[in-house]
Design an enzyme around this catalytic site. Structure first.
Site, mmCIF file in Angstrom:
data_model
loop_
_atom_site.group_PDB
_atom_site.id
_atom_site.type_symbol
_atom_site.label_atom_id
_atom_site.label_comp_id
_atom_site.label_asym_id
_atom_site.label_seq_id
_atom_site.Cartn_x
_atom_site.Cartn_y
_atom_site.Cartn_z
ATOM 1 N N GLY A 14 1.134 -1.247 0.120
ATOM 2 C CA GLY A 14 0.434 0.285 -0.144
ATOM 3 C C GLY A 14 0.959 1.224 -0.078
ATOM 4 C CG HIS A 181 -0.675 6.928 15.515
ATOM 5 N ND1 HIS A 181 -2.165 6.445 14.901
ATOM 6 C CD2 HIS A 181 -0.805 8.553 15.514
ATOM 7 C CE1 HIS A 181 -2.926 8.378 15.784
ATOM 8 N NE2 HIS A 181 -2.179 8.673 15.732
ATOM 9 C CD GLU A 219 -8.952 13.668 14.825
ATOM 10 O OE1 GLU A 219 -8.096 13.045 14.164
ATOM 11 O OE2 GLU A 219 -9.975 13.378 14.744
ATOM 12 C CG HIS A 243 -6.405 6.073 18.360
ATOM 13 N ND1 HIS A 243 -5.485 4.936 18.142
ATOM 14 C CD2 HIS A 243 -6.742 6.831 17.575
ATOM 15 C CE1 HIS A 243 -4.946 4.946 16.745
ATOM 16 N NE2 HIS A 243 -5.760 5.826 16.473
ATOM 17 C CE LYS A 339 -11.548 11.157 11.796
ATOM 18 N NZ LYS A 339 -11.157 11.449 12.172
HETATM 19 C C1 BG6 Z 1 -6.567 7.649 13.319
HETATM 20 C C2 BG6 Z 1 -8.019 8.055 13.286
HETATM 21 O O1 BG6 Z 1 -5.616 6.255 13.415
HETATM 22 O O2 BG6 Z 1 -6.401 8.766 14.313
HETATM 23 C C3 BG6 Z 1 -7.686 9.119 12.331
HETATM 24 O O3 BG6 Z 1 -8.377 6.685 11.628
HETATM 25 C C4 BG6 Z 1 -7.619 10.076 13.002
HETATM 26 O O4 BG6 Z 1 -9.461 9.793 12.073
HETATM 27 C C5 BG6 Z 1 -6.024 9.993 13.346
HETATM 28 O O5 BG6 Z 1 -8.070 11.800 12.182
HETATM 29 C C6 BG6 Z 1 -5.668 11.059 14.790
HETATM 30 O O6 BG6 Z 1 -4.796 10.890 15.107
HETATM 31 P P1 BG6 Z 1 -3.351 11.543 15.296
HETATM 32 O O7 BG6 Z 1 -2.081 11.427 15.339
HETATM 33 O O8 BG6 Z 1 -3.814 13.328 14.658
HETATM 34 O O9 BG6 Z 1 -4.318 12.498 16.943
#
Ligand code: BG6
Length: 491
Positions: A14, A181, A219, A243, A339
């Site tokens: 990908g 992440h 966000e 997360h 969001k």
């Molecule tokens: C991702 C989600 O895992 O994390 C996204 O799929 C989200 O929708 C993003 O915007 C947010 O990550 P960060 O590091 O910008 O807070």
């Protein structure tokens, strides 16, 4: 950290997709620029496009400089681009995996032991690629090849179990790196240090002193052009199941016996297992979903390109959980994420209980604020503690003062979450990756909510884009005194 001999090849499936272009390739570029990528590691981009190596390199030259901004340095970048090979691969074509093997069999320099396969692909294709790798003899149990799986891991508890079973047919648990992440963010790791390196903090981190815990991941952006992925997945699966559950586990876990992958993960799983199950039929008392309507120049979610007109997919979730263990019994954990909220902000806020008696009668009771500990994860990286102090003057009045400390002390470029995690994958350190029982228990927590929402298909709350979400979210609070904390400063 265990540093075995590293991989020979880092293969990105990908490679032309959003995740690769926005996160993986920039992270690899930074790692190379800072001399952290082993010289012996070959980088192989894999995608469906019928390209040769030169086309791929041109693609990188077109896409990455803008993404890297002022960190783009032509010399470094060209060295980086030169490291790549390209293999065209349709996920279900066995022959193409033979092409990949051929590419990896080319003579090479240096000592290395295994291969990393990073699946930056649609979750719908995970099983196909995993089987094909296995059938092509590339799972490499003997050499410890590594497969990296992005979230969402499954669509609910059952599909997560199926995916895991499928993976385990071909790969051992030690070979599987499930990424979240958020665990790569330094300020999330700092939570461990804040809690377990300060004898001032740990004694009050429990039900005796803490009144409520809030975790907010706000966000400002909408879903952009991700409707294909997001619509039908929604915020509960996209953010809260992974997360936010990880943030909650790190906030609530007991100190691990040592800083070792399994010891840490054991403690996180204990938290997830202690979350009080939501009884059937009462999910709406514990969670609320909403979708953004038009506001502040932004279109409504249902008018975003690719979103169905009558979509019920949530872009906002607020939820309340109780952790039924000795430390947290009775303390509500309020989680919310959405969001198109007013700005980007990830905060972990703990409100402390009031002192047992009000001594300073010249300050009306309603003006005495409780103490707060606020950990700002992003974009500000800082720790704040709100205390009461004497208001200067003759009266014995109190006022709130805030102690603030930045996480960074210099202007050094922060290590991005993906840089940390890619380095860990290369070095074989699994501490910041998710074990399957963590995935499983997170799904167990959210599954009752998903099931209820799956049944309630005729109504979803809305909130104007640019606002803090639906006002109904306040109904989750246990007491009138509790309210959402929207910013680092008391509000
Ligand atoms: C991702 C989600 O895992 O994390 C996204 O799929 C989200 O929708 C993003 O915007 C947010 O990550 P960060 O590091 O910008 O807070």
């Amino acid at each position: 950290m265990s540093k075995a001999i590293g991989p020979c090849h880092f293969v990105i499936f990908g490679a032309t997709g959003d995740l690769s272009v926005n996160k993986l390739l920039p992270a690899l570029y930074y790692l190379q620029r800072e001399g952290r990528l082993p010289e012996s590691l070959s980088l192989i981009a894999v995608s469906r496009r019928p390209w040769d190596r030169r086309d791929w390199q041109d693609f990188m030259r077109e896409k990455l400089p803008e993404r890297l901004g002022e960190d783009y340095l032509e010399g470094d970048f060209e060295k980086f681009v030169e490291r790549f090979a390209y293999v065209r691969l349709e996920h279900d074509q066995a022959q193409h995996y033979t092409d990949l093997k051929l590419e990896m069999s080319k003579p090479r320099q240096g000592t290395c032991a295994n291969i990393v396969f990073y699946l930056a692909i649609s979750p719908a294709d995970f099983t196909t690629v995993v089987s094909q790798l296995g059938e092509a003899g590339l799972s490499g149990k003997l050499f410890g090849n590594r497969v990296v799986i992005e979230k969402p891991f499954g669509y609910d508890l059952d599909t997560a179990k199926q995916l895991n079973q499928h993976l385990r047919q071909y790969f051992d648990e030690e070979q599987i790196f499930r990424i979240d992440h958020y665990l790569g963010k330094e300020t999330v790791q700092n939570l461990l240090v804040f809690r377990f390196a300060n004898s001032l903090v740990e004694p009050i981190w429990n039900r005796n002193y803490i009144d409520q815990v809030q975790i907010t991941v706000a966000e400002s952006k909408g879903i952009g052009h991700r409707a294909g992925y997001f619509d039908g997945v929604g915020t509960l699966r996209d953010m809260l199941q992974n997360h936010m559950m990880q943030l909650l586990s790190v906030v609530a876990m007991e100190p691990p016996a040592r800083l070792h992958a399994d010891a840490l993960r054991d403690e996180k799983v204990k938290v997830l297992r202690s979350i009080r199950p939501i009884p059937r039929g009462s999910a709406n008392q514990f969670a609320l979903r909403a979708q953004y309507a038009a506001g502040e120049g932004a279109v409504a979610y249902q008018d975003e390109p690719g979103v169905a007109d009558n979509s019920m997919t949530e872009t906002y979730v607020a939820a309340k959980f109780y952790i039924d263990n000795w430390r947290w019994s009775g303390v509500p954990f309020y989680l919310r994420t959405g969001k198109r909220l007013p700005h980007d902000q990830t905060l972990i806020s703990l409100q402390l209980k009031h002192p047992p008696r009000q001594l300073f009668r010249e300050t009306p009771l309603e003006f005495i604020e409780p103490n707060w500990i606020v950990l700002s994860i992003q974009p500000e990286e800082s720790t704040h503690i709100e205390l009461q102090a004497k208001e200067p003057g003759l009266d014995m009045r109190t006022r709130t003062m805030q102690l603030m400390a930045s996480f960074r002390q210099d202007d050094q470029r922060p290590l991005g979450a993906y840089e940390t995690l890619l380095l860990d994958i290369i070095e074989g350190d699994r501490s910041l990756f998710i074990r399957f029982d963590e995935v499983e228990w997170s799904w167990r927590v959210v599954d009752p909510i998903l099931r209820q929402w799956g049944r309630d298909t005729d109504y979803i709350h809305t909130y104007p884009a640019g606002s803090w979400g639906p006002k109904e979210a306040s109904r989750l609070f246990d007491t009138d005194e509790q309210h959402w904390r929207n910013s680092i400063d008391a509000s």
